[in-house]
Motif scaffolding. Structure first.
Motif, short mmCIF file in Angstrom:
data_model
loop_
_atom_site.label_atom_id
_atom_site.label_comp_id
_atom_site.label_asym_id
_atom_site.label_seq_id
_atom_site.Cartn_x
_atom_site.Cartn_y
_atom_site.Cartn_z
N LEU A 97 -26.09 -26.64 -6.09
CA LEU A 97 -25.10 -27.19 -5.16
C LEU A 97 -24.63 -28.58 -5.59
O LEU A 97 -24.04 -29.30 -4.78
CB LEU A 97 -25.69 -27.24 -3.75
CG LEU A 97 -26.41 -25.97 -3.27
CD1 LEU A 97 -26.83 -26.13 -1.82
CD2 LEU A 97 -25.54 -24.74 -3.45
N THR A 129 -23.89 -31.01 0.97
CA THR A 129 -24.86 -30.15 1.64
C THR A 129 -26.12 -30.94 1.94
O THR A 129 -26.70 -31.58 1.04
CB THR A 129 -25.21 -28.93 0.76
OG1 THR A 129 -24.02 -28.19 0.47
CG2 THR A 129 -26.22 -28.03 1.46
N TYR A 161 -21.95 -19.99 0.80
CA TYR A 161 -21.67 -21.35 0.32
C TYR A 161 -20.29 -21.44 -0.33
O TYR A 161 -19.50 -22.34 -0.03
CB TYR A 161 -22.76 -21.77 -0.67
CG TYR A 161 -22.52 -23.11 -1.34
CD1 TYR A 161 -22.72 -24.30 -0.64
CD2 TYR A 161 -22.08 -23.18 -2.66
CE1 TYR A 161 -22.50 -25.54 -1.24
CE2 TYR A 161 -21.85 -24.40 -3.28
CZ TYR A 161 -22.07 -25.58 -2.56
OH TYR A 161 -21.84 -26.79 -3.17
N ASN A 201 -22.09 -29.08 4.78
CA ASN A 201 -23.04 -28.10 5.27
C ASN A 201 -24.20 -28.85 5.92
O ASN A 201 -24.98 -29.49 5.22
CB ASN A 201 -23.56 -27.23 4.12
CG ASN A 201 -22.47 -26.37 3.52
OD1 ASN A 201 -21.84 -25.58 4.21
ND2 ASN A 201 -22.24 -26.53 2.22
N GLN A 214 -19.27 -31.37 -5.85
CA GLN A 214 -20.35 -30.87 -5.01
C GLN A 214 -21.58 -31.77 -5.15
O GLN A 214 -21.98 -32.11 -6.26
CB GLN A 214 -20.72 -29.45 -5.43
CG GLN A 214 -19.56 -28.46 -5.35
CD GLN A 214 -19.88 -27.18 -6.07
OE1 GLN A 214 -20.81 -26.47 -5.70
NE2 GLN A 214 -19.10 -26.85 -7.09
N THR A 223 -25.49 -33.05 -2.93
CA THR A 223 -26.45 -32.81 -1.86
C THR A 223 -26.98 -34.15 -1.36
O THR A 223 -26.98 -35.15 -2.08
CB THR A 223 -27.63 -31.94 -2.33
OG1 THR A 223 -28.28 -32.60 -3.43
CG2 THR A 223 -27.16 -30.56 -2.76
N MET A 261 -28.50 -25.84 4.73
CA MET A 261 -28.21 -25.04 3.55
C MET A 261 -27.76 -23.65 3.96
O MET A 261 -28.43 -23.00 4.76
CB MET A 261 -29.44 -24.94 2.65
CG MET A 261 -29.70 -26.16 1.81
SD MET A 261 -31.12 -25.93 0.70
CE MET A 261 -30.53 -24.61 -0.35
#
Length: 398
Positions: free
Chosen positions: A37, A395, A377, A367, A269, A271, A370
Motif C-alpha cells: 500500500l 491507509t 483497496y 482508509n 500511496q 500508510t 485496512m
C-alpha cells in the motif's frame, strides 16, 4: 447479425452466490500486506500532449452528439474508448476489462446513443449497475450526452418512491438504467416489461457478482430473451466466471485495457502506522487540518463507524457527511451533491459506494482501516487520480 440466443442460453451454474444467512460470523481480518500500500505516483501525461489517443471529432458521430461531447469537455478518447467505440458502433457484443475511472461509461453510451439516433423507434436499452450511485452517474452521463435529442430515459434504484418509477414507466422510456433488485421488483409486479429490450449492458459486472446479484441478473436476462447486442464492462476478470460470461455473449470482441488488478499508477500511496494506545481519530483529525486535503473520501468498514466518524468530524469543525446502505436515497443524493459542490470537505463512505462515486478532483482517499482485500483497496483509491490527474491515498495501519 445473428441475434438468436436459443443455442447460447446463459449458464449460471457454479456462479458465486451470497453467503448463507445462518453462517457464524467471523472477525474480519485484512489479508493485505501493508508494504503493497506504499507507492509513489508516476508523472502524469499532459492532457494536450501528442501521446493521447484520437480525437472525438474524428469519429463518425452525429453533429448534436459531437456538440454535447464538446460541452462536456471531452477532446481525446481514452484507451478503452478508442478501442471500444468503433467496435460497438458496428453492433458487436463486447467484453471490456478496464480499471475504474478509465472512461468506460462514455465508451458504451456514445455508440448506444448513435443506435438510438438511427433507430429511435426500434431500439430499447437496459443498463444494469450494481450500486445506486453508479446507476445515477450513468443516468447523468446519458443526460449530458443527449441534450436536445428528446430521448426518453429513466433510472430505477432502490430507496426511491415507487410511484415515481410508475410515472417514469408510463412515459415508455427507450433507455432503462437501474440496479438489479429494483428492476426485478418492477418486472415481477408486471409494470416493467423487458421483452422489447434488444440491447443489454452490464456495467461493473465483477462488482455485481461480488455483491451477490448473480441470481437477479440471471432472472433479468431470462426476461429479456434474444438480444441484438450485449455488453459486459468490468474492472477485473475472474477466470472462473468465463463460463458464465460465455453464456451471456454471442461471439464477442474482447478488450483488455489497463485492467484493475493493480492500483492506478497516478496515485501516491502511503500508510500511517498508529501505535497501540494512540487515539487514531486524533491522528485523522490532525491530518485533515492540512488544507491540501481539500476534497477527501474517508472509507470505513462498517455503517456504524461511518456514522460515528462523520459526527465526530463535524463536532471538530470539519465539514463532513456520510453515505452507506442504511441511508435513504434522498439523503445519499443530498450528501453526495454537497460533496461535489464543496459544501462538505470529507465524505465518509462504506464499500457500497466504492465504485459508484464519480466526483471530479478528489484530492485524497483515506482508509481508516485496512481494506479486507486488494480488490477493495484498488476500487476505493480509484476515486482519486482520475482523468490523468495525480491523486493521493492514505491507509491507517493499526
Amino acid at each position: 447479425m445473428n441475434t438468436s440466443r436459443k443455442n447460447n442460453r446463459p449458464n449460471f451454474r457454479g456462479a458465486p452466490t451470497s453467503p448463507g444467512r445462518h453462517q457464524p460470523k467471523r472477525k474480519a481480518v485484512s489479508s493485505l500486506d501493508p508494504k503493497l500500500l506504499v507507492k509513489k505516483a508516476k508523472p502524469t501525461v499532459s492532457l494536450t500532449g501528442p501521446s493521447l489517443g484520437k480525437k472525438f471529432s474524428e469519429l463518425p458521430l452525429d453533429s448534436k452528439l459531437q456538440l454535447n461531447i464538446q460541452k462536456k469537455g471531452y477532446t481525446n478518447l481514452t484507451p478503452i474508448q478508442e478501442q471500444a467505440v468503433p467496435v460497438l458502433l458496428d453492433g458487436k457484443d463486447m467484453l471490456a476489462i478496464s480499471r475504474t475511472g478509465s472512461g468506460k461509461t462514455a465508451a458504451f453510451l456514445i455508440p448506444l446513443i448513435m443506435r438510438l439516433l438511427k433507430k429511435p423507434l426500434a431500439s430499447s436499452v437496459l443498463i444494469v449497475a450494481p450500486t445506486r450511485e453508479l446507476a445515477l452517474q450513468i443516468g447523468e452521463e446519458f443526460k449530458g450526452l443527449t441534450l436536445g435529442m428528446n430521448f426518453r430515459w429513466a433510472t430505477f434504484i432502490g430507496g426511491t418512491n415507487l410511484q415515481s418509477d410508475l410515472n417514469h414507466l408510463s412515459q415508455k422510456p427507450q433507455v432503462l438504467i437501474g440496479t438489479p433488485g429494483r428492476l426485478l421488483d418492477l418486472a415481477r409486479q408486471k409494470v416493467l416489461h423487458l421483452k422489447h429490450v434488444n440491447t443489454l449492458v452490464l456495467d461493473e459486472f465483477d462488482r455485481m457478482l461480488d455483491m451477490g446479484f448473480i441470481q437477479d441478473v440471471k432472472r433479468l436476462v431470462e426476461m429479456i430473451g434474444p438480444r441484438e447486442q450485449t455488453l459486459l464492462f468490468s474492472a477485473t476478470l475472474d477466470p472462473t466466471q468465463q463460463k458464465l460470461i460465455s453464456g451471456l455473449l454471442n461471439n464477442p470482441v474482447e478488450i483488455h485495457v489497463d485492467p484493475g488488478t493493480s492500483a492506478n499508477e497516478h496515485i501516491d500511496q502511503e500508510t500511517i502506522f498508529v501505535p497501540e494506545g494512540e487515539d487514531k481519530f486524533m491522528v485523522l483529525e490532525k491530518l485533515l487540518r492540512n488544507p491540501e486535503l481539500n476534497k477527501v473520501i474517508l472509507f470505513a468498514e462498517t455503517k456504524r463507524l461511518a456514522d460515528r466518524l462523520a459526527k465526530k468530524l463535524v463536532q471538530g469543525g470539519i465539514t463532513a457527511g456520510q453515505i452507506h446502505g442504511d441511508k435513504s436515497q434522498n439523503f445519499r443524493n443530498r450528501v453526495l451533491g454537497e460533496f461535489k459542490s464543496g459544501t462538505i470537505r470529507v465524505l465518509v463512505a462504506t464499500d457500497v459506494a466504492a465504485r459508484g462515486i464519480d466526483v471530479a478532483d478528489v484530492s485524497h482517499v483515506i482508509n481508516y482501516q485496512m481494506p479486507m482485500t486488494m480488490d477493495a483497496y484498488i476500487h476505493r483509491i480509484g476515486r482519486t487520480g482520475r482523468a490523468g490527474k495525480t491523486g493521493k491515498a492514505i491507509t491507517f495501519i493499526n
